[in-house]
Structures are given as C-alpha cells and as structure tokens.
Design an enzyme around this catalytic site. Sequence first.
Site, PDB file in Angstrom:
ATOM      1  N   HIS A 178      -6.175  21.238 -35.956  1.00 49.83           N
ATOM      2  CA  HIS A 178      -5.019  20.634 -35.282  1.00 49.83           C
ATOM      3  C   HIS A 178      -4.552  21.508 -34.119  1.00 49.83           C
ATOM      4  O   HIS A 178      -4.398  21.040 -32.987  1.00 49.83           O
ATOM      5  CB  HIS A 178      -3.895  20.439 -36.298  1.00 49.83           C
ATOM      6  CG  HIS A 178      -2.648  19.849 -35.734  1.00 49.83           C
ATOM      7  ND1 HIS A 178      -2.327  18.514 -35.861  1.00 49.83           N
ATOM      8  CD2 HIS A 178      -1.627  20.399 -35.027  1.00 49.83           C
ATOM      9  CE1 HIS A 178      -1.171  18.281 -35.264  1.00 49.83           C
ATOM     10  NE2 HIS A 178      -0.720  19.412 -34.743  1.00 49.83           N
ATOM     11  N   GLU A 179      -4.305  22.792 -34.411  1.00 48.29           N
ATOM     12  CA  GLU A 179      -3.810  23.683 -33.360  1.00 48.29           C
ATOM     13  C   GLU A 179      -4.873  23.915 -32.292  1.00 48.29           C
ATOM     14  O   GLU A 179      -4.550  24.102 -31.116  1.00 48.29           O
ATOM     15  CB  GLU A 179      -3.337  24.997 -33.966  1.00 48.29           C
ATOM     16  CG  GLU A 179      -2.217  24.875 -35.002  1.00 48.29           C
ATOM     17  CD  GLU A 179      -1.011  24.071 -34.526  1.00 48.29           C
ATOM     18  OE1 GLU A 179      -0.774  24.013 -33.296  1.00 48.29           O
ATOM     19  OE2 GLU A 179      -0.308  23.489 -35.374  1.00 48.29           O
TER      20      GLU A 179
ATOM     21  N   GLU B  99       0.277  16.045 -28.796  1.00 52.83           N
ATOM     22  CA  GLU B  99      -0.001  15.759 -30.207  1.00 52.83           C
ATOM     23  C   GLU B  99      -1.207  14.839 -30.363  1.00 52.83           C
ATOM     24  O   GLU B  99      -1.972  14.958 -31.326  1.00 52.83           O
ATOM     25  CB  GLU B  99       1.231  15.137 -30.862  1.00 52.83           C
ATOM     26  CG  GLU B  99       1.195  15.121 -32.370  1.00 52.83           C
ATOM     27  CD  GLU B  99       1.141  16.502 -33.002  1.00 52.83           C
ATOM     28  OE1 GLU B  99       0.722  16.602 -34.180  1.00 52.83           O
ATOM     29  OE2 GLU B  99       1.505  17.491 -32.335  1.00 52.83           O
TER      30      GLU B  99
ATOM     31  N   HIS C 216      -4.543  21.296 -29.701  1.00 55.08           N
ATOM     32  CA  HIS C 216      -3.527  21.672 -28.706  1.00 55.08           C
ATOM     33  C   HIS C 216      -4.121  22.673 -27.715  1.00 55.08           C
ATOM     34  O   HIS C 216      -3.914  22.572 -26.500  1.00 55.08           O
ATOM     35  CB  HIS C 216      -2.323  22.314 -29.402  1.00 55.08           C
ATOM     36  CG  HIS C 216      -1.430  21.354 -30.115  1.00 55.08           C
ATOM     37  ND1 HIS C 216      -0.812  20.291 -29.484  1.00 55.08           N
ATOM     38  CD2 HIS C 216      -1.011  21.315 -31.419  1.00 55.08           C
ATOM     39  CE1 HIS C 216      -0.062  19.628 -30.363  1.00 55.08           C
ATOM     40  NE2 HIS C 216      -0.175  20.225 -31.537  1.00 55.08           N
TER      41      HIS C 216
END
Length: 500
Positions: A263-264, A293, A267
């Site tokens: 997830h990160e 997001e 980003h």
Amino acid sequence: MTEKQATFLSELQSISSLRQISSLLGWDQQVNLPPGNSPSKQRASQRAVLATLIHREFTSVEFQDKLRELEQMEIDSNEDWGVILREVRRKLDRAIKIPSEFVARKAAHQSRAYHAWRKARQNDDFASYAPILEVTLQLAREEAAFAGYADNPYDYHLDLHDPGMETLSVAKLFDALQVELVPLSQRILGLAGTCKLPALKNFPVTQQEVFLREVVESLGFDFSRGRMDVAIHPFCSGNGNDTRLTTRYDADNPLDSLFSSIHEAGHGLYEQGLPAKWIGTPLGEAAGMAVHESQSRIWENQVGRSRQFWNLWEPRFRELFPEALSDISSEDLFKTINLVTPNPIRVDADEVTYNLHVILRFELEQALFSGELEVSELPDAWSEKAERLLNLQPKNDAEGVLQDVHWSSGSFGYFPSYCIGNLLAAQLWETAKEDIPELESLIEAGENERFLAWLDEKIHRHGSRMNLLELTEHATGKPLGHDPLLRYLEERYLVLYEQN
C-alpha cells in the site's frame, strides 16, 4: 525560462524544502523519537517554528509581488507555467487569510495531540483524549472560517485534501455506493463465514523484511531514492527524491506488514513518478489524496491480492516460511489473503467492508462540523453506525473511536479520500485491462513495468494539472462512479467464495 520565472521558481522550491523539513520532523517523530522525549515540548516547538516560517515566506509581500508580475505575462493556462501560477494562486489566496499566530498555535497543538491520542489509545481512555480532540475540532473550524468557509467548514477540509470536492458531491457518491455495498458485503460475509481457514502464525520478522523488500522492489519502487522503516501506523512521506515508507511487523500477522508495505509503496511509486524537474511546484505534487490513495490501493488490492500475483510469489513465500506454511494449501492461503470477515479495525478490514468503515467516519465528521454531534458523544455514535453499516460493535474505544491517528493531526476530511481512492482504483483497473489485454499475464510473470508506465502516463506525470474529477475523466474517459468497484468486488469475491 525568463529570469523572473527562474527567481520565482527558486523561491517556490525553497518554500517546498521547508515543508519537506517539517515532513521529515513528522516522520522522525513517528519512527525515531525516543519515548522519553514524547511528552517534551521540543518537537512541538520545532514544528511550530517551521510552520510559522513557511507561512511567512509563502504569504510575504515580496512573494506575492513576484506572483502578480508573472500573472501579468501572457501564459496559456494549460501550459506548465500556467498551471503552476494557477495552483500557487489558489493556495496563496487561502493562506493569506490565515494568521501566522494561528499557524503556530495549530502546529504546536498537533504535536501534543498526537502523543495524547497515542497514550489514550494504548490505555483505552477516550475521556482523557476528548478535551484535546475538542480543541483540534475548534482549530479546524477556526481555520475554515479564516479561509471564508465559516458556513460550511467541512467543505473547506474536503477541498484541502481533494480540490474540487465538497460535502454534497461526496455524500452523493457514498450514498449510491452504500445502498448496494451493504447488502453485497453481507452476502459475501455469509459465504465467507462457512470457510474454515488456518491462522498464519510464527512468521519470523527478519524473513518478513526480506520478502517485503523483494516485493516492493519488484513493483518498481526505487530504493536508491527511498527507504522503509517501522511505525505504529504505516504511512508514506517525502517526495520523489526522498520517499519514506513505513510498515509494522507482527510474527503472527504477516499479511498486515505485507499489504501495508505494498500500500505505502503504491504511494511511493506515485511520488517517484511525478515530474522530477517540477518537484517543489504544483506540477511535482499529487492531484489530491484520493488520487494518491487510488495508486496505493490499486497495487495493494487489484494487483497484490490477485491470483496472478500469488501464482508468482507463493513459491518464494513458502521458501522463506517453510514451517509456518507446511500444512496450508495454496487455495487456503489465497482465501486467507482475500479473507472477508467482520473486523472493527479499518486498516485491517477486507476490501469488501473497508469502504463502509470510511463512510462511517465521513458521516461522523459531517455531524461534528455541523454541531449535530458533540465530541463526548462520539463513542456511542461510532457504535451505532458500526452496527448499521458493518453489523458489528467495537469491544472498546481503542478498537472504535480511538483506532485512527488522523484526527490527532486535525486531518478532518481526509477519510473520504480512502473510499474515493478505491472508486478511482477500480475504474482505473477496468480501463487498464481494456488498454492492456495481457495485463494479468504480465503481473503473473512479474513484469510490472508496463502497468507502471500506464499509470505514469494516465496519472503520475500530470502532477496537479487536473483535479480528481478531471483526472478521472482524462484517465478513464468516464466520470467517477461506484459501478466499477461493485463489479470488481463481485467478480473477485463472489466467485472466490461461491466455489466452496
């Protein structure tokens, strides 16, 4: 580039450098700050000084004069410099309305509020945190009033995170989604509840670290321009030149660290894909938090939880954790990765129920800003909405109203970005599969370069040239909607669990 443009660009990037220093202090506070230093006023004072300096430099008469001089030049609003001037003007018009005294007061309170929240969550003690949250909410209302949003303060905070969005437009999206998602989630939960899946335990952290780095690097994250550390609440900060990822480890919950890292990294890939020559300007910044997001969720979910991804990575996973996985079949592992189960914690929630967690917070934030709900009433209101939307009750405030870090920093209006980002991720995924018919085969082969290049072309390289809604239409050819997300959830999860 003219001499005036070069001078203005230098000053704009200097201000951005100060913001990056402040961001590094925030990163350090969550990653490295010694526990004994936490109650100290030192970090709060440091961040307040920087916030005041940034505000002073950005709103200075000299900087405003330089902006006006460039605005008088004949520059196409669609060209690079036209976009830069437009976006700087938009932010400056808002910033000059906010007094420096307020900026310093807010920054100092944010640092204290973070430590108060962390202690309250650890002790399951909302009562001790409520007075701090009341001050945070008052500061949020005060800031909105300075900016001219006294009558609709929540609109101000939504627009801060996602320019162009307002309460009514978000509510329209979420209401339409909620009508179909609540029954769909209950249907899938019912099917998933018949599965007897094994628990994943005894996954040594050292091997987790090895696996995570290999996965994140394979997605395209450039560790020569970034790093990964540990924090209580995973996050990504920095820019494309210095991208900071964080995760957290639990030997009995390896999927938490894995998907937090993916997830990160999503980003981080967005940050590293922004135009390097324009870092420190609006063209080197993301289009908003929902777009940000969408990039993290598309890698975490559409890619990272897919059958193709695990066809590729399961052998390596078993190689690193042979004992922990010895009695777990491939099918049970895949279903565990895509487990759908009632969970009171948003960051641990599955894809099917996750957006209902966000809608819960959106409704509470609206009520707080309208005055319909008092801070002291939050725990009861939280429980009521959790029952209605998620058909569950948190057992205490630590897994209810205290679970998220966002309100401690005054990040109201941020939560909706998560759900909007999921809507955009699903819409991008549908479009990408149309544009790249062999996409899933490429993922199974570990060849992620083409998909990353597609995202660069559709999203990353534009910076904040377009807002969320404009960028959605540009990238997908359609307005933002909820149907692609529902189709994706049905295709992945109903098919998976109806096979039982």
